[in-house]
Design an enzyme around this catalytic site. Sequence first.
Site, PDB file in Angstrom:
ATOM      1  N   LYS A   1       0.822  -1.210   0.000  1.00 26.98           N
ATOM      2  CA  LYS A   1       0.000   0.000   0.000  1.00 26.98           C
ATOM      3  C   LYS A   1       0.859   1.265   0.000  1.00 26.98           C
ATOM      4  O   LYS A   1       2.081   1.198   0.100  1.00 26.98           O
ATOM      5  CB  LYS A   1      -0.947  -0.023   1.208  1.00 26.98           C
ATOM      6  CG  LYS A   1      -1.830  -1.260   1.285  1.00 26.98           C
ATOM      7  CD  LYS A   1      -2.693  -1.418   0.055  1.00 26.98           C
ATOM      8  CE  LYS A   1      -3.787  -2.467   0.149  1.00 26.98           C
ATOM      9  NZ  LYS A   1      -3.405  -3.800   0.565  1.00 26.98           N
TER      10      LYS A   1
HETATM   11  C1  LIG Z   1      -9.620  -3.835  -1.237  1.00 27.42           C
HETATM   12  C2  LIG Z   1      -8.928  -4.443  -0.060  1.00 27.42           C
HETATM   13  N1  LIG Z   1      -9.576  -4.485   1.116  1.00 27.42           N
HETATM   14  C3  LIG Z   1      -9.001  -5.013   2.205  1.00 27.42           C
HETATM   15  C4  LIG Z   1      -7.730  -5.531   2.176  1.00 27.42           C
HETATM   16  C5  LIG Z   1      -7.157  -6.169   3.392  1.00 27.42           C
HETATM   17  O1  LIG Z   1      -6.062  -5.464   3.899  1.00 27.42           O
HETATM   18  P1  LIG Z   1      -4.954  -6.217   4.773  1.00 27.42           P
HETATM   19  O2  LIG Z   1      -4.108  -7.011   3.860  1.00 27.42           O
HETATM   20  O3  LIG Z   1      -4.212  -5.074   5.414  1.00 27.42           O
HETATM   21  O4  LIG Z   1      -5.672  -7.051   5.775  1.00 27.42           O
HETATM   22  C6  LIG Z   1      -7.012  -5.496   0.986  1.00 27.42           C
HETATM   23  C7  LIG Z   1      -5.647  -6.042   0.936  1.00 27.42           C
HETATM   24  O5  LIG Z   1      -4.965  -6.048  -0.034  1.00 27.42           O
HETATM   25  C8  LIG Z   1      -7.626  -4.942  -0.163  1.00 27.42           C
HETATM   26  O6  LIG Z   1      -6.987  -4.905  -1.339  1.00 27.42           O
END
Ligand SMILES: Cc1ncc(COP(=O)(O)O)c(C=O)c1O
Length: 396
Positions: free
Chosen positions: A196
Amino acid sequence: MADRLAIDGGTPVRATPLPYSRQAVDGDDIRAVTEALRSDWLTTGPLVGAFERAVAAAAGAAHAVAVSSGTAALHAAVSAAGIGAGDEVVLTPLTFVASANAVLYCGGVPVFADIRPDTLTLDPAAAESLITPRTRAILPVDFAGQACDMDRFADLTRARDLCLIEDSAHSLGGAYQGRPVGSLADLTTFSFHPAKLVTTGEGGAVTTSRDDLAARLRRFRNHGFDTDFRERQTRGEVYSPMVELGFNYRLTDLQCALGLSQLAKAEDFLKRRTQIAERYLAALADVPGVSAPAVDPAVRHGWHIFPLLLDLGRLSADRRTVVAALRAEHIGAAVHYVPAYWHPYYEGLGYRRGLCPRAEAAFERLVTLPLFAAMSDADVGDVLTALSKVLGYYAR
Ligand SMILES: Cc1ncc(COP(=O)(O)O)c(C=O)c1O
């Protein structure tokens, strides 16, 4: 032959693999984490609040609640919205499974609505058509970093007393109609995974401007306790009443130290990502058989990923072959996303293919190119060389 594809035994465009994403961590970040390690607080310390204030400021929200991942942020947001057994949440299928899983964690029912064909974000009309008396929330996802039609979703949810939860894992730093992502919905979730814009290793946050939701989020990430460890110490209390069922979704001070240091560079990171995306967009005009999803002029794009759409009618290869050929050239091509309900677990719940034809058709054509702030101009050049080489070869 110079143009022989690496997948057919030719020389790859690059000698070393280029990943699709990679964090940018420098000496400042390392110093910040080292300092935190030497402090009195490894978790529940003052850096958590400092990081939350910085996230809230960046997102234009009154509150940010830091949690241990973007997935935890979604779980906390869906729970804070009061979603319970049988409650329906309308969302896009073109997302990482965590967006939909969060609804399941709370006993809710994900209802998948189709996407806009141009931007590939949740189509407000499709979402509206699926609202029933059991609907409690709409959950648009800022696919690739592009905020959805947030005014339309705000009108829709306000008129029906629904909660608007924006999954902005991709769009920190972005904006819609000049307003920052994080200030557009009742609850907005972010991720600080290394792919990110800014990273804390693992990590996430929820922003809201409602005090009641912020209080719920804070309890949820800390076992359902009414107070945290430091508040208890200050008040001289020996225990904190657990008032609801919560989790340990806390983000540590070490991670918040990294997050604060990263957030200070977020604008530079986004400018670099934007520069790279613009170079890709300009170059695509000369590459056969490919286009990019539209960018809504009302949006400041977060450029988390750079998706492109293959025009399969103009190519003699399918998406799988194109991705394999790019990877053979040492370009870390990826695919975002298989429709969430195609996953076997969702099929087991009774979801069937055909539900959202536009998302399914887009999936067959999508390829993600590498995009991250630490990419050099030469890296970008390699991606474009490989893309032209591969698509030039497969062009009909
Ligand atoms: C659209 C979206 N929502 C939620 C998440 C979940 O984030 P995390 O990997 O920090 O749990 C991601 C992870 O890539 C994502 O792309």
